[in-house]
Design a protein around this motif. Structure first.
Motif, PDB file in Angstrom:
ATOM      1  N   TYR A 175      25.611  42.308  33.217  1.00  0.00           N
ATOM      2  CA  TYR A 175      24.983  42.084  34.520  1.00  0.00           C
ATOM      3  C   TYR A 175      24.592  43.414  35.173  1.00  0.00           C
ATOM      4  N   ASN A 176      25.501  44.363  35.172  1.00  0.00           N
ATOM      5  CA  ASN A 176      25.232  45.661  35.790  1.00  0.00           C
ATOM      6  C   ASN A 176      24.117  46.402  35.067  1.00  0.00           C
ATOM      7  N   TRP A 205      35.194  38.485  30.635  1.00  0.00           N
ATOM      8  CA  TRP A 205      34.544  38.814  31.903  1.00  0.00           C
ATOM      9  C   TRP A 205      34.010  40.236  31.929  1.00  0.00           C
ATOM     10  N   LYS A 223      33.725  34.702  37.985  1.00  0.00           N
ATOM     11  CA  LYS A 223      34.868  35.284  37.272  1.00  0.00           C
ATOM     12  C   LYS A 223      35.927  34.227  36.984  1.00  0.00           C
ATOM     13  N   LEU A 261      29.004  36.174  41.852  1.00  0.00           N
ATOM     14  CA  LEU A 261      29.762  36.880  40.824  1.00  0.00           C
ATOM     15  C   LEU A 261      31.267  36.705  40.977  1.00  0.00           C
ATOM     16  N   CYS A 277      30.721  44.360  44.492  1.00  0.00           N
ATOM     17  CA  CYS A 277      30.780  43.928  43.109  1.00  0.00           C
ATOM     18  C   CYS A 277      32.160  43.348  42.851  1.00  0.00           C
ATOM     19  N   ARG A 337      30.254  41.142  32.999  1.00  0.00           N
ATOM     20  CA  ARG A 337      29.959  42.001  34.154  1.00  0.00           C
ATOM     21  C   ARG A 337      29.192  43.245  33.733  1.00  0.00           C
TER      22      ARG A 337
END
Length: 357
Positions: free
Chosen positions: A307-308, A300, A159, A155, A7, A304
């Motif tokens: 997304y998780n 960001w 960023k 990913l 990740c 993120r």
């Protein structure tokens, strides 16, 4: 190496989907073939044999056949006439003659399955060109990619790529419709991704019926206004998502038919859309539903975290399952995340469904 990827914060690992693994395997296979071709080129360059030039040429041809890139294949075209020439010479682009000088251009199965993406195959997605008058009759989005589908949308690269805040729009689960003003017939030009004929176009016409008069009036007015001021802009294309529960059922279930305005795109080769605020205003004038802006991600960390969260198969938006989100940053860069992939592997079906529409 293929089974796990870090990740962005390197604190955890996750197991990628089957689709991501397939993409990785294809990438490795292409890398091996490219390495072989580069080796041929190196041998040719350092050879004193008279066949050196031929060997180098063969190696470069092999590279082009693998990647789809060359000076011509990746050319930036400024006029429709140039675009038609380049697209017709690109083996990863399929032309469909629709009559009256109108052709649709779409990337081929090989481009889709092998990941042969360049500026032309990315452009050739629901692109309808008037090859007689050298105008853009109608157009859709350029091809854009899921998170982790290509190098640019991995990913770790997003960023640095994304310019925040990033808008997240609910991804509707239907089929695409493209509607513009047909200046040759003084009527609406209505198409799916590849044709203005067939069953799907008839489904679109039925869904558009309540909005047809205002839609035609607006498109005609804007065509006259835009083309008068700039001969490189040939009006507008309205891009809709069609949800037809009888003829085109999808994973996400709806309880009624619907048509949702996704974007308004200028009819020119360079991709440009209305702002979301203007899109909403036009949708209100026409009286049709418009795509939902679900979230605005300020940085960001917020991106993120979302997304998780969406990796959970039970994740829902506003207590319901959705297909996913389309993300658009401040530069207009687009990527997407499909939660519907959790309900089954659709990879092998996607191109066939795409070409049927």
């Amino acid at each position: 190496v293929l089974s796990k990827k870090p990740c962005p914060d390197d604190s955890t690992v996750y197991v990628p989907s089957d689709e991501e693994l397939e993409a990785d395997i294809r990438l490795m296979q292409n890398a091996e073939r490219i390495y072989s071709s580069v080796s041929q080129a190196r041998e040719a360059l350092f050879s004193s044999d008279s066949a050196a030039v031929t060997g180098l040429s063969d190696a470069l041809s092999a590279l082009q056949s693998i990647s789809g890139f060359s000076a011509d294949l990746d050319a930036v075209t400024k006029t429709v006439e140039e675009a038609v020439k380049y697209l017709r010479n690109n083996k990863f682009v399929q032309e469909k003659n629709l009559g009256d000088g109108i052709s649709s251009f779409n990337f081929t199965r090989d481009a889709f399955m092998k990941g042969n993406w360049n500026k032309q195959t990315i452009l050739a997605r629901g692109l309808f060109l008037d090859t007689i008058n050298n105008k853009v009759m109608a157009r859709s989005y350029e091809k854009f990619f899921r998170i982790n589908e290509v190098h640019e949308t991995e990913l770790i690269n997003l960023k640095e790529k994304l310019k925040f805040p990033v808008s997240a729009y609910v991804k509707e689960n239907g089929f695409l419709a493209i509607v513009s003003y047909d200046y040759n017939k003084d009527d609406l030009f209505i198409a799916s991704k590849s044709t203005n004929k067939g069953d799907y176009v008839e489904y679109i016409k039925t869904l558009l019926e309540p909005y047809k008069d205002k839609l035609l009036a607006y498109l005609k007015k804007e065509y006259d206004h835009l083309y008068k001021d700039n001969k490189d802009i040939h009006g507008l294309s309205f891009v809709f998502e069609c949800e037809d529960i009888e003829h085109d059922p999808h994973i996400i279930k709806y309880d009624h038919n619907n048509i949702v305005l996704l974007d308004i795109i200028f009819n020119k080769l360079e991709y440009e859309t209305y702002s979301y605020q203007s899109l909403v205003q036009v949708a209100q004038y026409i009286g049709c539903p418009v795509k939902e802006k679900a979230l605005e991600l300020k940085d960001w960390d917020a991106f993120r975290d979302l997304y998780n969260e969406m990796q959970d198969e039970e994740w829902k938006y506003n207590y319901k399952y959705i297909e996913g989100f389309v993300f658009v940053d401040q530069n207009g860069f687009m990527t997407k995340l499909k939660t519907a992939e959790n309900f089954g592997d659709l990879f092998s079906q996607r191109y066939e469904e795409y070409m049927e529409m």
